[in-house]
Design a protein around this motif. Structure first.
Motif, PDB file in Angstrom:
ATOM      1  N   ARG A 118      -3.616   4.116   4.463  1.00  0.00           N
ATOM      2  CA  ARG A 118      -3.357   3.002   3.569  1.00  0.00           C
ATOM      3  C   ARG A 118      -1.877   2.648   3.537  1.00  0.00           C
ATOM      4  N   TYR A 123      -4.714   0.213   7.771  1.00  0.00           N
ATOM      5  CA  TYR A 123      -4.974  -0.561   6.565  1.00  0.00           C
ATOM      6  C   TYR A 123      -3.738  -0.742   5.700  1.00  0.00           C
ATOM      7  N   THR A 158      -0.803   1.049  -3.284  1.00  0.00           N
ATOM      8  CA  THR A 158      -2.126   0.850  -3.883  1.00  0.00           C
ATOM      9  C   THR A 158      -2.110  -0.334  -4.834  1.00  0.00           C
ATOM     10  N   LYS A 161      -2.203  -3.457  -2.798  1.00  0.00           N
ATOM     11  CA  LYS A 161      -3.526  -3.774  -2.247  1.00  0.00           C
ATOM     12  C   LYS A 161      -4.411  -4.433  -3.297  1.00  0.00           C
ATOM     13  N   TRP A 184      -9.663   2.576  -0.995  1.00  0.00           N
ATOM     14  CA  TRP A 184      -9.926   3.961  -0.641  1.00  0.00           C
ATOM     15  C   TRP A 184     -11.053   4.078   0.374  1.00  0.00           C
TER      16      TRP A 184
END
Length: 232
Positions: A118, A123, A158, A161, A184
């Protein structure tokens, strides 16, 4: 090679963790001087942090806050404290995920790999080097920050995102499942309250820009960004 910074005072556990992670090609550094965690962090410049709560002198919440002052790298708490409030506190203080002891080393590895993907991999929020502008609220996905006028706030990847998804689908409901899928890989291990905590953190970042009530909770469905703050 990817570097893992370990803040844990159980020397036996540190040894086992380092041996396991090094088998998978990671470079590890375990803190020995618990008065100088931030200095060691900056010198090692890791890609991810494994952090316990119960530590000498200052607890893991304190050190997570100190790390967040200088970095947005992923922080994974690894703690024997199983209470929901401990997990909420970890997230509120800047953590990206939480796992309880005793743990399966393969699950720790999966968590680490998921967070690394992530942050830096396929991603990652910064992969396209793009900005999103909704009613003059600008999300810079490369620099992990949001701005509105002259105000600016930094984001964790996070948080970025979540805002990325909400801003791209502005005025439309984004389901909880969609946000979990977006953020996730290993949804099985994510407590349902985790997303609530992250959305709260995003709201606080928007509040730093004097934007309030922009993210609506749609009961039983998910969340919606309503870009009507410019009229206030």
């Amino acid at each position: 090679m990817l570097k893992i910074f370990i803040v844990e005072d159980d020397t036996r556990l540190v040894e086992l963790l380092e041996n396991f992670l090094q088998k998978y090609g990671f470079i590890t550094y375990a803190v020995k001087n618990f008065d100088a965690v931030t200095a060691d962090f900056q010198a090692f410049d890791p890609h991810i942090v494994l952090l316990d709560i119960n530590l000498p002198k200052f607890d893991g919440f304190y050190w997570c806050r100190q790390i967040r002052v200088v970095s947005t790298c992923p922080v994974l708490f690894v703690s024997a404290r199983e209470g929901k409030m401990d997990q909420v506190m970890a997230l509120e203080n800047g953590a990206d995920d939480y796992i309880t002891k005793p743990f399966d080393y393969e699950i720790v590895l999966a968590k680490i790999n998921s967070l690394l993907r992530r942050a830096y991999g396929t991603y990652a929020s910064n992969q396209n080097g793009r900005n999103i502008n909704v009613h003059n609220l600008i999300l810079d996905v490369e620099r992990l920050c949001i701005s509105y006028g002259e105000q600016q706030a930094e984001l964790s990847y996070t948080e970025a995102k979540i805002l990325d998804e909400l801003m791209r689908k502005s005025e439309h409901v984004v389901s909880r499942d969609r946000l979990l899928e977006k953020i996730w890989d290993d949804q099985t291990f994510v407590d349902d309250n985790t997303l609530n905590v992250y959305v709260t953190r995003v709201r606080k970042k928007l509040a730093q820009l004097k934007i309030t009530n922009a993210i609506q909770t749609v009961r039983g469905q998910g969340y919606r960004l309503m870009p009507n703050w410019s009229s206030r």
